[in-house]
Design an enzyme around this catalytic site. Sequence first.
Site, short mmCIF file in Angstrom:
data_model
loop_
_atom_site.label_atom_id
_atom_site.label_comp_id
_atom_site.label_asym_id
_atom_site.label_seq_id
_atom_site.Cartn_x
_atom_site.Cartn_y
_atom_site.Cartn_z
N LYS A 1 37.17 46.32 40.86
CA LYS A 1 37.88 45.63 41.95
C LYS A 1 37.41 46.17 43.31
CE LYS A 1 41.89 44.85 38.99
NZ LYS A 1 43.17 45.43 38.55
N GLN B 1 47.62 50.33 39.95
CA GLN B 1 47.07 49.99 38.64
C GLN B 1 48.05 50.40 37.54
OE1 GLN B 1 44.06 48.30 38.12
NE2 GLN B 1 44.81 48.18 36.02
N ASP C 1 49.29 41.48 43.71
CA ASP C 1 49.35 41.33 42.25
C ASP C 1 50.42 40.31 41.85
OD1 ASP C 1 47.54 42.62 40.64
OD2 ASP C 1 48.56 44.56 40.71
#
Length: 295
Positions: free
Chosen positions: A54, A98, A121
């Site tokens: 990412k 994460q 997200d």
Amino acid sequence: MTARIIDGKRIAEAIRRDVKEEAEKLRREKGVIPGLAFILVGENPASVVYVRNKEKACAEAGFSSFSENLPETVSEAELLRHVAAFNADPLVHGILVQLPLPTHISEQRVVESIDPRKDVDGFHPVNVGKLLLGEDGFTPCTPAGVQELLLRSGCDPAGKHVVIVGRSNIVGKPLAALLVQKKPGANAVVTVCHTGTKEIGRFTREADIIVAAMGRPKAITAGMVKEGAVVIDVGMNRIPDAATKSGYRLTGDVDFDAVKGIASAITPVPGGVGPMTIAMLLKNTIRAAKAFAGA
Ligand code: NAP
């Protein structure tokens, strides 16, 4: 019938090129560089690879990225302080923690501490609620990627029966909420299957579009698919394989070789949904940056 292969890598590259152009325009016109902050706790090998990929995608799109790599033993309070710092930082437009986190940390508390305007997200309850209500918010990247993949490959879900196998909060449930909306690119009849479903094949055989998101290698077999159906494989299962450099290979939730003889279109693993997830993360981040800049 031999299925058309839906090339997620190529479609994701096209999206990433558009995002890069938008980022250049934002910098030129508003002096704003999209910024994405990553928080990684511990050294889970899969998480390390995801974050690295990412970060690389951010650099290629002309974004700034900011990383905090915290030890496995970090306290929840310390982690929350890092989130708060990124919430307050005007150079940061998106924050990604994460997952999974170590068990001594509440994922829910951490996700809820992210400013919903920076929640690229799409996991914050405010954005989850907006998705369900059909309001503008951030949609989780994998479901958004599945919808985009369908649309860009000429498989509009409108009026189709979509059977999603899997009801996780990051894939199955938000995808169902997305595709059931009375909106262009959605408006589907949605069925969601899970471990409580008796005989999944009874439902998948009725589907015009099957989305497999179970995390069970090759669980969707040829006998579960209707002739001409579109099959989207979200699964990413690591299968030990001594013949590969990494020691494993990636396999989806669909028995690709058998199902491609029945479906009209199918995504491969790798190279299907995976690349779309990163592309949609960049898309969410540029949206956050534009909102910040009033663009
Ligand atoms: P998850 O949280 O483990 O959820 C799996 C879901 O599948 C659950 O709802 C579970 O049902 C259901 N399920 C599992 N086995 C089943 C079975 N035998 N029959 C029917 N339903 C079954 O997984 P996830 O996070 O959603 O991820 C699913 C897969 O997608 C994984 O392989 C993951 O690696 C992959 N993934 C890929 C991407 C990408 O970018 N391509 C992104 C995210 C996830 P219950 O609710 O009843 O337990």
